[in-house]
Structures are given as C-alpha cells and as structure tokens.
Design an enzyme around this catalytic site. Structure first.
Site, mmCIF file in Angstrom:
data_model
loop_
_atom_site.group_PDB
_atom_site.id
_atom_site.type_symbol
_atom_site.label_atom_id
_atom_site.label_comp_id
_atom_site.label_asym_id
_atom_site.label_seq_id
_atom_site.Cartn_x
_atom_site.Cartn_y
_atom_site.Cartn_z
ATOM 1 N N GLU A 3 28.504 12.322 -48.410
ATOM 2 C CA GLU A 3 28.020 11.420 -49.457
ATOM 3 C C GLU A 3 26.547 11.078 -49.252
ATOM 4 O O GLU A 3 25.792 10.950 -50.223
ATOM 5 C CB GLU A 3 28.879 10.153 -49.503
ATOM 6 C CG GLU A 3 30.374 10.391 -49.678
ATOM 7 C CD GLU A 3 30.719 11.325 -50.821
ATOM 8 O OE1 GLU A 3 29.966 11.399 -51.802
ATOM 9 O OE2 GLU A 3 31.762 12.006 -50.721
ATOM 10 N N TYR A 8 32.477 23.704 -53.718
ATOM 11 C CA TYR A 8 32.088 23.160 -52.423
ATOM 12 C C TYR A 8 31.939 24.269 -51.382
ATOM 13 O O TYR A 8 30.868 24.463 -50.803
ATOM 14 C CB TYR A 8 33.135 22.162 -51.926
ATOM 15 C CG TYR A 8 33.224 20.870 -52.688
ATOM 16 C CD1 TYR A 8 32.756 19.671 -52.138
ATOM 17 C CD2 TYR A 8 33.819 20.800 -53.950
ATOM 18 C CE1 TYR A 8 32.869 18.468 -52.818
ATOM 19 C CE2 TYR A 8 33.932 19.607 -54.641
ATOM 20 C CZ TYR A 8 33.457 18.444 -54.065
ATOM 21 O OH TYR A 8 33.570 17.254 -54.748
#
Length: 636
Positions: free
Chosen positions: A330, A416
């Site tokens: 994040e 991803y």
C-alpha cells in the site's frame, strides 16, 4: 488563483498551483506543486466505466459538506464542484448511482437544469447531466442511502461493541454511490471536506485533517480535511468510529479501535523504515504524512492505498510482522497508482503490477534478499498456476484487461503477479541501476497525472531501449503487456528460495512424511504458505488430522496460513474443519479469504453446499457489498 479561471487550453495540458496543508496538530505542512492533470485523448485512455465526457467539460475540484447519519445509514449535504469547460459547451456529465438529488445550483443560488439518464447494467450507474448556463461552479444538494461504497457497522460488529462504525471503499467505481462527480481514474481532482459526526466518534479521511474538530454544541462535531494534490476520485475515502491514534515515526502512525491499537501499532512499527527504503529506491514521498487505519474485519480487501490514510484489514496482524508486505504494497502505491495513475481500468497492471514490483524491492531493502526472493517465488507460482488453469491463450491472462471486463472481475494474477514478473524480467535484462533510474524518472515526469500502457512502453523504449533491436527482441515488451500466457523470457525465481520446503513437499507427496513441529515453527510465514500451497489436491481425513496435529495449522495466528489450511480441509470434506471455518468466516470479511472458502465448500456438492448456505445466512449481513456480490454468485 481560482481553479475555474485556468485557461481552457489547460484541459489538455498541465498547470500547477501551490497551497499549504494543515496537519492534525495545527502545524503547517507545505505541499508540493499540485498540477491540474491533463486529460488524455488516446484510445487507451477512454474509460468505458464512466459516463463523463472530460474532453468537453471536467471536474477539477470537489468540496464536500456532509453529515453522517448512522441511524438512517446515509450521508447528506452538498458537493460543490469546480468545472472547466471548452467554449460553447453547455453541460457537464457526472457519474451517479442511486444518489438522491434535491437541487443543483451554480453555487450562488441560481438553479440549474439537470437530469439523470437511464442506468446501465451492473455497477456503472447512470449519467447525471447538468446544464451549466455559463456556470463554472456547481453545487449539488443530495443524500446517499445504502451506498455500496459505504459500510455501516452496528456496535456489535466492532471490537469495542459500544459505538457504530463507518468506512468507505470507492475502488473501483463505487464512489459514485456517495459522491456526485466524474468517477473516472483519468479525471484527477483536488478535494476538501467538512464532515459532521456524532460524539464521541472520530473521523479520518484520505486528506490532511485541518486543525482540531469543531464542537457544534448539538452532540456532534465537525471535521475538516484537504487534499490539495489532484487524485483519481476513487481515492476519496472516509472512516468514522471509536478510534485512537499511535505514532510509529515522525511522519507515520496508525489509527484503530482502542482494543486493537496496541497490536496494530506493534505490527506496523517499522513503517517509517519502509517509507525511507521506498524513498531511497524511487524518490521523494510526496504526500506529507503516511498514516494507516486498521478497520473492522468486514473490510473486503487486504488494504486500500488511500493517500495519507491507508486502510488495512485486521487479518494481516500476525504478531511477527510476517504479513507486512501488505503495508509495503500500500505504501508503494504512493508512487504507482496514486502519483501516476492508470487512465482507464483496463490498464490496472500500471497500478497493481508496478506496485507489487516496488513492494518486493522495499521488502528486500528492509527485510532482506531471502524474504524478497521467497515472496517473488510465491508470486511467480501464483502466475504459473493461473496460466495453467485458464490456458495460455486465454485473454484473461493478458496484463491489459480485455475490453468489456468489469473492473471488479479481473484476474489478480494477470495484473499483480504478471506485472511483477514483467518488471523483474526487464530489470534483469536492463540492469538494476539503469532500470531504477528509468522508473524514478517515470514517476517524476508523470507525477499527479494519468497514464496508459502505450505511454509506459513508449517511455521505456525511448529512454532504455533506444533503438537497440537486439534488446527489443530480448525484452518482448508487447508480448508481456498485450499478449497472453507467460512469455518465454520470464525471470524464474531462485531455485534455492524454497529448497528446504520443496524437499519437504516432495517427501510428503511420496509417503506423507511431515516436517517436525520444530522445523515448521522455524520456517518463515512464506515457507509455511509454500508448503500448504503445494499440498496434494486430494487428502484423506487421516492425512489432514495428522497434518494439523503435527503442525497446529488450525490454530495458526497467521490468517494467510490458517486460510490455506481451511481451504485444503474443506475441499476434502474434512468435517472437523467445519466449525473452524464457520468461526473464521464469521470474523473475517476479506474477500481474498471469504470467496475461496465458500467456493471450496460449494465445489464438494451435497456435502458442502448445505454448510455453505447455513454459514452464509449468518455471515452475509456483516460482509461488504463487494464481498457479498462475489459470494452471492457462488452460493445460490
């Protein structure tokens, strides 16, 4: 200067203004220049999930003034939008999904004409068309009830059990259910907010809090926030509840419910070190503070990269920071995703794939090369498994998502993991030093702007390939981004990363020989995950009983490990795991865990389907709308 006074030519260019933020303690925090991001006009930049027509008229700033009503589970107030429009353009189109609009004015009280068109199927909602009549500021009075972006929790759904809780999850296209704006990642906007909430709740947002809360004298307080840097609208986020704060460094800290805060603060105690590592790799952290909030368990994701206030699931707390790759991920979005954002959802890999690569590099800096190599090996294995399952020619294995795909229905491994392997492959061929310099300048030169796959590849070719045909052939750039499957030049993980674990997997497959309990405890969380992921598909009840007795996986404090155990047990109809799964699914709302466990039950047919229905009947109300949608499609 006023935002709407910017010359119309700036619709397709970049300008900048400098402002000053106020942080929570009242001190000034000088911001960097905040550009008005360009609107890209290429075919790749077209956002199929938005009704907006930003080439004609666009929102540049959003000012919210909203009251939180927990009893009615709604927000109500006004959104005032600054608008830029080309000469002769008489209307602006926003995204709306279920908003209850009472009036729209020019901000000075003059009523404007508006209409809501027919809604599309799915999450896209309907176009909200507003006649400008020369206005460059639009004020919308509205309410939002039962908005899919907002999760309202009763006190009993929180750790403290005394006060209600609210959090938002706007990505991908859910913020249009509570904010009337152009809800598209390519239309970056600055924003500010005044939010009122009942005492004693605290409010946090993905902007810098301005001073102290204002006591309104009616049992409510008002909180003010500013985000002076243009962000994609999905990054406007809010949370409110009985929460406290703990600092983890001079510019980092974490919010959580009081009973959760000590464990949360201990788990993220190295966050300042993670920020420093990221800056050493790819340049300045440009958002001022990096704070986090650990939300109640119904939060549907591992984390959400909301600027200055990352949202985190409590399921990452393991007591040993073994899942802190989530925090690194994040944080990495502060460069890829938040700083440079995909212009349309089809280029999701530009956010998530690049971020996963940076996450791995941060992990290497802070936790060492061995851990980073193990995490890369897990990512590579997940990508291989996805390609094997879907087929190497299946369009869903492409990094650039096929047209018509919902942004909620993409294969995570293609975005991803394939993105991670792609950039590791390029780094390996180009050389780390040159590649790092290139990636750093990419962030610098496109800061606070949208981007496309074509732009990324063109920049890489111009500044790294430089017409070298042999290098171009070695990189296979177009095959990686636009092609399917796993390209032949993919950088394979270090074969020694899991040497001991893979030997144990081979032994177990041959004769059900298990590692000793001491060896298991000595393994890293990544090694434990590797072992469980490589277990044979078919296991007997005695196999599973022996495995749990020796390794204690059903009682693991690491939710990643416990999930893998439950998935293996349920797919093999292991009855002792049913109460364990019921307890897990009742306290965890993270879709990464929830949907696969219900799927594992459902796939067993007559044995598991009644169990799935029974458990879901008791847990559905506590899940976020995103998770409910996923499980609804499984449990019928």
């Amino acid at each position: 200067m006023k935002r709407f006074a910017v010359p119309i030519a700036m619709l397709l260019a970049t300008t900048a203004c400098t402002t000053t933020q106020r942080v929570a303690d009242g001190s000034d925090l000088a911001s960097s220049a905040a550009p008005i991001a360009p609107i890209l006009t290429s075919a790749q930049a077209i956002d199929e999930e938005s009704w907006a027509e930003p080439q004609k008229a666009r929102v540049t700033h959003v000012a919210l003034d909203l009251d939180l009503d927990f009893a009615r589970q709604r927000v109500a107030g006004t959104a005032t939008l600054d608008v830029m429009a080309k000469p002769g353009v008489s209307e602006i189109v926003l995204d709306d999904r279920g908003l209850q609009i009472s009036s729209i004015t020019d901000g000075a009280g003059r009523m404007l004409e508006w209409s809501v068109g027919a809604a599309a199927e799915g999450e896209k909602g309907a176009p909200l068309t507003i006649g400008l009549d020369g206005a460059r500021k639009v004020q919308i009075s509205y309410a939002a009830s039962k908005a899919d972006a907002l999760q309202w929790l009763d006190p009993e759904q929180t750790a403290g059990g005394q006060h209600p809780f609210l959090f938002s999850q706007g990505q991908a296209i859910l913020n249009r259910t509570w904010i009337p704006t152009q809800d598209s990642p390519g239309i970056r906007q600055t924003w500010e907010a005044r939010i009122t909430a009942p005492k004693p709740l605290d409010v946090v947002m993905s902007g810098v809090r301005q001073g102290k809360p204002e006591d309104l004298g009616n049992g409510r307080r008002a909180f003010r926030f500013v985000m002076d840097k243009p962000v994609p609208p999905y990054l406007i986020a809010i949370a409110a509840g009985d929460i406290d704060f703990a600092a983890t460094g001079p510019r980092t800290g974490v919010w959580a419910e009081p009973s959760v805060l000590p464990r949360a603060a201990a788990e993220v105690g190295d966050t300042e070190q993670l920020v420093e590592a990221a800056e050493s790799l790819f340049g300045e952290y440009r958002w001022g503070r990096y704070d986090m909030i650990v939300l109640p368990p119904s939060f549907p994701y591992g984390g959400m990269e909301n600027p200055v206030m990352t949202f985190l699931t409590p399921t990452f707390i393991a007591g040993d920071r073994s899942n802190n790759g989530l925090v690194a991920h994040e944080l990495a979005h502060s460069w890829s995703g938040n700083l440079v954002t995909y212009a349309s959802w089809r280029d999701g890999w530009l956010n998530e794939g690049v971020t996963s690569y940076i996450e791995n590099r941060i992990s290497e800096e802070v936790y060492g090369k061995a851990r980073a190599e193990q995490e890369y090996a897990l990512s590579y294995a997940a990508l291989e498994a996805m390609v094997a399952q879907q087929g190497a020619t299946n369009p869903v294995t492409a990094m650039r998502t096929p047209a018509g795909t919902s942004p909620f229905d993409t294969d995570g491994e293609a975005i991803y993991d394939k993105g991670t392997v792609f950039l590791r492959t390029v780094e390996n061929i180009i050389g780390r030093q040159r590649f790092d310099a290139w990636l750093t300048q990419w962030f610098d030169n496109h800061a606070f702007q949208p981007a496309t796959s074509a732009m990324f590849l063109a920049d890489l070719r111009e500044k790294l390939v430089r017409g070298d045909r042999q290098l171009e052939q070695r990189l296979l750039l177009d095959q990686w981004v636009y092609g399917t499957g796993l390209p032949a030049n993919a950088l394979k993980p270090d074969a020694q990363a899991f040497a001991a674990v893979d030997a144990a997997v081979t032994a177990y497959a041959a004769n059900r020989s298990l590692p000793t309990a001491a060896a298991w405890r000595a393994w890293t969380a990544a090694e434990q995950r590797r072992f469980l992921e490589e277990l044979p598909e078919a296991l007997s009840a005695s196999d599973l009983a022996a495995l749990d007795k020796r390794l204690g996986v059903s009682a693991s404090g690491n939710n990643e490990v416990r999930f893998l155990w439950l998935e293996a047990a349920l797919r093999n109809r292991y009855q002792p795991a049913v109460p364990q799964a019921e307890e897990f699914l009742a306290r965890v709302g993270r879709n990464k865990f929830v949907s696969p466990l219900f799927q594992a039950l459902w796939n067993t047919g007559e044995w598991g389907q009644p169990i799935a229905r029974r458990i879901y009947a008791g847990t559905r109300g506590g899940y976020h709308a995103y998770t409910r949608g996923k499980v609804d499609a499984i449990v019928s």
